[in-house]
Design a protein around this motif. Structure first.
Motif, PDB file in Angstrom:
ATOM      1  N   GLY A  59      46.789  37.728  38.489  1.00 49.47           N
ATOM      2  CA  GLY A  59      47.513  38.051  38.002  1.00 49.47           C
ATOM      3  C   GLY A  59      48.864  37.242  37.497  1.00 49.47           C
ATOM      4  N   ARG A  60      49.115  37.052  36.668  1.00 47.61           N
ATOM      5  CA  ARG A  60      50.611  36.790  35.976  1.00 47.61           C
ATOM      6  C   ARG A  60      52.275  36.317  36.723  1.00 47.61           C
ATOM      7  NH1 ARG A  60      50.495  38.460  29.775  1.00 47.61           N
ATOM      8  NH2 ARG A  60      50.473  40.992  31.600  1.00 47.61           N
ATOM      9  N   GLY A  61      51.532  37.203  37.902  1.00 48.43           N
ATOM     10  CA  GLY A  61      53.200  37.699  38.438  1.00 48.43           C
ATOM     11  C   GLY A  61      53.017  37.499  40.009  1.00 48.43           C
ATOM     12  N   PRO A  73      46.549  26.254  35.221  1.00 50.34           N
ATOM     13  CA  PRO A  73      45.033  27.306  36.172  1.00 50.34           C
ATOM     14  C   PRO A  73      45.201  28.020  35.010  1.00 50.34           C
ATOM     15  CG  PRO A  73      47.644  27.687  37.936  1.00 50.34           C
ATOM     16  CD  PRO A  73      47.865  26.804  37.014  1.00 50.34           C
ATOM     17  N   VAL A  74      43.557  28.346  34.406  1.00 46.11           N
ATOM     18  CA  VAL A  74      42.595  28.383  33.787  1.00 46.11           C
ATOM     19  C   VAL A  74      42.867  29.984  33.938  1.00 46.11           C
ATOM     20  CG1 VAL A  74      41.082  27.915  32.258  1.00 46.11           C
ATOM     21  CG2 VAL A  74      42.546  26.219  33.092  1.00 46.11           C
ATOM     22  N   LYS A  75      42.951  30.882  32.414  1.00 44.78           N
ATOM     23  CA  LYS A  75      42.252  32.331  32.590  1.00 44.78           C
ATOM     24  C   LYS A  75      41.190  31.943  32.603  1.00 44.78           C
ATOM     25  CE  LYS A  75      43.765  36.685  30.943  1.00 44.78           C
ATOM     26  NZ  LYS A  75      45.243  36.843  30.178  1.00 44.78           N
ATOM     27  N   THR A  76      40.617  32.646  33.785  1.00 42.29           N
ATOM     28  CA  THR A  76      38.569  33.009  33.542  1.00 42.29           C
ATOM     29  C   THR A  76      38.596  34.260  32.568  1.00 42.29           C
ATOM     30  OG1 THR A  76      38.725  34.633  35.367  1.00 42.29           O
ATOM     31  CG2 THR A  76      39.345  32.664  35.499  1.00 42.29           C
ATOM     32  N   ALA A  77      39.226  35.199  31.476  1.00 43.76           N
ATOM     33  CA  ALA A  77      38.653  36.184  30.733  1.00 43.76           C
ATOM     34  C   ALA A  77      37.856  35.477  29.421  1.00 43.76           C
ATOM     35  CB  ALA A  77      40.148  37.262  31.010  1.00 43.76           C
ATOM     36  N   GLU A  78      38.483  34.445  29.707  1.00 48.11           N
ATOM     37  CA  GLU A  78      39.038  33.623  28.184  1.00 48.11           C
ATOM     38  C   GLU A  78      36.676  33.539  27.362  1.00 48.11           C
ATOM     39  OE1 GLU A  78      41.141  30.163  28.208  1.00 48.11           O
ATOM     40  OE2 GLU A  78      43.201  30.873  28.035  1.00 48.11           O
ATOM     41  N   LEU A  79      36.533  33.584  28.884  1.00 48.50           N
ATOM     42  CA  LEU A  79      34.894  33.135  28.576  1.00 48.50           C
ATOM     43  C   LEU A  79      34.517  34.944  28.622  1.00 48.50           C
ATOM     44  CD1 LEU A  79      34.124  29.835  30.564  1.00 48.50           C
ATOM     45  CD2 LEU A  79      34.507  30.129  27.975  1.00 48.50           C
ATOM     46  N   GLY A 161      41.629  41.605  37.442  1.00 47.25           N
ATOM     47  CA  GLY A 161      40.512  41.075  36.718  1.00 47.25           C
ATOM     48  C   GLY A 161      40.921  40.341  35.266  1.00 47.25           C
ATOM     49  N   GLU A 162      41.949  41.026  34.771  1.00 46.10           N
ATOM     50  CA  GLU A 162      42.150  40.790  33.573  1.00 46.10           C
ATOM     51  C   GLU A 162      43.010  39.676  33.168  1.00 46.10           C
ATOM     52  OE1 GLU A 162      42.372  44.470  30.040  1.00 46.10           O
ATOM     53  OE2 GLU A 162      44.600  44.108  31.344  1.00 46.10           O
ATOM     54  N   HIS A 163      43.780  39.763  34.223  1.00 46.38           N
ATOM     55  CA  HIS A 163      44.010  38.150  34.461  1.00 46.38           C
ATOM     56  C   HIS A 163      44.455  37.266  35.692  1.00 46.38           C
ATOM     57  CE1 HIS A 163      46.846  40.336  31.033  1.00 46.38           C
ATOM     58  NE2 HIS A 163      46.864  40.711  31.568  1.00 46.38           N
ATOM     59  N   ASP A 164      43.083  36.641  35.986  1.00 48.34           N
ATOM     60  CA  ASP A 164      42.560  36.020  36.839  1.00 48.34           C
ATOM     61  C   ASP A 164      42.850  35.035  36.489  1.00 48.34           C
ATOM     62  OD1 ASP A 164      42.408  38.001  38.807  1.00 48.34           O
ATOM     63  OD2 ASP A 164      40.013  38.401  37.925  1.00 48.34           O
ATOM     64  N   PHE A 165      42.975  33.796  37.004  1.00 38.60           N
ATOM     65  CA  PHE A 165      43.585  31.895  36.861  1.00 38.60           C
ATOM     66  C   PHE A 165      42.569  31.790  38.393  1.00 38.60           C
ATOM     67  CE2 PHE A 165      46.549  34.932  35.155  1.00 38.60           C
ATOM     68  CZ  PHE A 165      46.412  34.013  33.529  1.00 38.60           C
ATOM     69  N   ARG A 166      41.728  30.694  37.506  1.00 39.88           N
ATOM     70  CA  ARG A 166      41.516  29.573  38.465  1.00 39.88           C
ATOM     71  C   ARG A 166      42.352  28.132  38.784  1.00 39.88           C
ATOM     72  NH1 ARG A 166      35.686  29.379  37.205  1.00 39.88           N
ATOM     73  NH2 ARG A 166      35.214  30.487  39.160  1.00 39.88           N
ATOM     74  N   ILE A 167      42.198  27.807  39.750  1.00 42.61           N
ATOM     75  CA  ILE A 167      43.361  26.340  39.778  1.00 42.61           C
ATOM     76  C   ILE A 167      42.024  25.422  40.313  1.00 42.61           C
ATOM     77  CG2 ILE A 167      44.115  25.251  41.281  1.00 42.61           C
ATOM     78  CD1 ILE A 167      44.926  27.449  42.274  1.00 42.61           C
ATOM     79  N   PRO A 168      41.632  24.125  38.631  1.00 44.90           N
ATOM     80  CA  PRO A 168      40.552  23.431  38.244  1.00 44.90           C
ATOM     81  C   PRO A 168      40.537  22.471  39.163  1.00 44.90           C
ATOM     82  CG  PRO A 168      41.730  23.691  36.214  1.00 44.90           C
ATOM     83  CD  PRO A 168      42.715  24.802  37.273  1.00 44.90           C
ATOM     84  N   GLY A 169      41.499  22.188  39.837  1.00 45.65           N
ATOM     85  CA  GLY A 169      41.895  20.246  41.118  1.00 45.65           C
ATOM     86  C   GLY A 169      41.837  20.971  42.066  1.00 45.65           C
ATOM     87  N   GLY A 170      41.809  22.332  42.610  1.00 43.70           N
ATOM     88  CA  GLY A 170      41.180  23.002  44.219  1.00 43.70           C
ATOM     89  C   GLY A 170      42.612  24.145  44.448  1.00 43.70           C
ATOM     90  N   TYR A 171      41.787  25.748  45.012  1.00 47.42           N
ATOM     91  CA  TYR A 171      43.091  25.911  45.034  1.00 47.42           C
ATOM     92  C   TYR A 171      43.640  25.334  46.713  1.00 47.42           C
ATOM     93  CZ  TYR A 171      44.210  30.553  45.451  1.00 47.42           C
ATOM     94  OH  TYR A 171      44.649  32.537  45.259  1.00 47.42           O
ATOM     95  N   ASP A 172      42.706  24.948  47.366  1.00 49.45           N
ATOM     96  CA  ASP A 172      44.102  23.343  48.400  1.00 49.45           C
ATOM     97  C   ASP A 172      44.815  23.334  47.334  1.00 49.45           C
ATOM     98  OD1 ASP A 172      42.553  22.045  47.458  1.00 49.45           O
ATOM     99  OD2 ASP A 172      41.339  21.445  49.101  1.00 49.45           O
TER     100      ASP A 172
END
Length: 415
Positions: A59-61, A73-79, A161-172
């Motif tokens: 989520g964005r919030g 972070p990159v929004k996963t729903a874009e794919l 699930g609609e606004h999920d984001f992945r952190i490319p450099g690692g969640y840690d």
């Protein structure tokens, strides 16, 4: 010592950081030889980070956006998602008229409610269908709790699930600003918490082959409910009955996460997620999405509940082989040969004993509040299961750490 924080996951680091900023003398005791808890980024498996635990900002919030720095972070729903052939496109939960639905019974499970409300078959919303793959079976989950949660999700505009984001450099990377400057004792397994003294709490822990003790005016306990349910830590005296009952009222999801690293690209171009109800795992996603440095594909399989237990009952190598064959069947590539393959099981981790919490039928949503309630104004509780608004999430754990720090700060007389 002012405060002992038990656990260096997101909740524990957040609480410790906030207390240290307020001037408290804090020590963090962590049983593992690393920080992060159920947030676990591996950098030795591929040329990009691989997440064995929490993977997405939901989520964005989400409150954890406050910790994000560097590459966005990159929004996963874009794919797009790819589903097995013949799947009928179901409506979204956003299209459900909640006002027209019957009120879920407190004792009703989600599968029973779906049948009674006429939400089954082709009318079953995507989110509920995916939940059956993504969680424990619907028959084990509280209908009242889940439907209340989805209603709030729809009303807030932040549908899960609609606004999920992945952190490319690692969640840690989110842990780094919290851990900086803290006194963190790794390999320190807490065995006993004695709160019998009127003013102090004494914690006994095992580290480097010896038993140690530490005494403080307050303790922040962030142990997962699976660990608490297993009685891995002794409380002296025993915890109040209400706290004990709340700990044993919630359940934890069994999850098997299978990771396959390939030198070449095996996924269809622009694939975000794969769904195949008849396979195990049923849910897969592209682990390199959003990372431009990836040279091949990382494919992550997610099995939860019954399907997870099916895999976990197998020999480790056999489970990985089974999972790879399932992936090959979905991709129609029967000869897949990953260069690295691992399976992670949070239920088998003695310091987690389960992935994240959920509320079973017959248990009120207020169970989260009971889990969060301080004990004798000396033991303060944090962790995703203590957050009634955002349980089961990293940002829920973060919020709980802030809350527990505020409570402990007040008890210590710190501004």
């Amino acid at each position: 010592m002012d405060t002992i924080v038990i656990g260096a996951g997101m909740a524990g680091l957040t609480a410790a950081h906030a207390l240290a900023e307020a001037g408290a003398n804090v020590v963090v005791l962590e049983a593992r030889e690393r920080i992060g808890g159920r947030l676990y980024t591996r950098r030795d498996l591929a040329d990009t980070p691989v997440e064995l635990g929490g993977e997405l900002i939901h989520g964005r919030g989400a409150a954890t956006w406050a910790l994000v720095a560097g590459e966005p972070p990159v929004k996963t729903a874009e794919l797009p998602h790819v589903e097995d052939e013949g799947t009928t496109k179901a409506p979204s939960i956003k299209e459900v008229d909640f006002a027209s639905l019957p009120t879920p019974l407190q004792t009703e499970n989600l599968a029973e409610y779906i049948d009674r409300a006429g939400l089954g078959g082709e009318h079953l919303p995507d989110e509920l269908r995916y939940m059956d793959m993504d969680e424990e079976p619907l028959r084990l989950m509280s209908a009242a709790y889940v439907m209340q949660w989805y209603r709030g999700s729809v009303e807030s505009g932040e549908l899960y699930g609609e606004h999920d984001f992945r952190i490319p450099g690692g969640y840690d990377q989110l842990l780094e600003p919290l851990a900086k400057g803290l006194n963190i004792q790794l390999g320190a397994r807490v065995e006993r918490i004695d709160w019998s003294d009127s003013e102090h709490v004494t914690v006994s822990y095992f580290q480097a082959g010896q038993v140690h003790t530490a005494t403080a005016r307050a303790v922040v306990c962030t142990l997962p409910v699976g660990v608490l349910q297993h009685n891995d830590v002794q409380f002296v005296p025993a915890l109040p009955a209400e706290k004990f009952e709340a700990m044993h009222a919630v359940s934890t999801v069994d999850i098997a996460k299978l990771i396959y690293v390939f030198d070449e690209h095996v996924l269809p171009e622009v694939t975000g997620q794969l769904f195949a109800q008849d396979q195990n795992p049923s849910m897969w996603w592209n682990g390199t999405f959003g990372n431009s440095m990836a040279t091949g594909d990382i494919v992550i399989g997610w099995a939860a509940g019954t399907k997870a237990r099916e895999l976990l009952a197998m020999d480790y190598a056999a489970a990985l082989e089974y999972g790879c064959k399932s992936l090959g069947a979905i991709l129609r590539k029967p000869d897949l040969k990953p260069k690295v393959q691992i399976m992670h099981n949070w239920a088998g981790d003695p310091y987690a004993r389960g992935a994240y919490s959920f509320v079973p039928p017959g248990v009120a949503a207020s169970v989260h509040d009971e889990l969060a309630k301080p004990t004798a104004n000396k033991i303060f509780w944090a962790g995703e299961a203590t957050n009634g608004k955002n349980p089961s999430t990293v940002h829920g754990a973060y919020e709980s750490g802030l809350r527990a720090a505020t409570e402990a700060r007040s008890a210590l007389g710190l501004s």
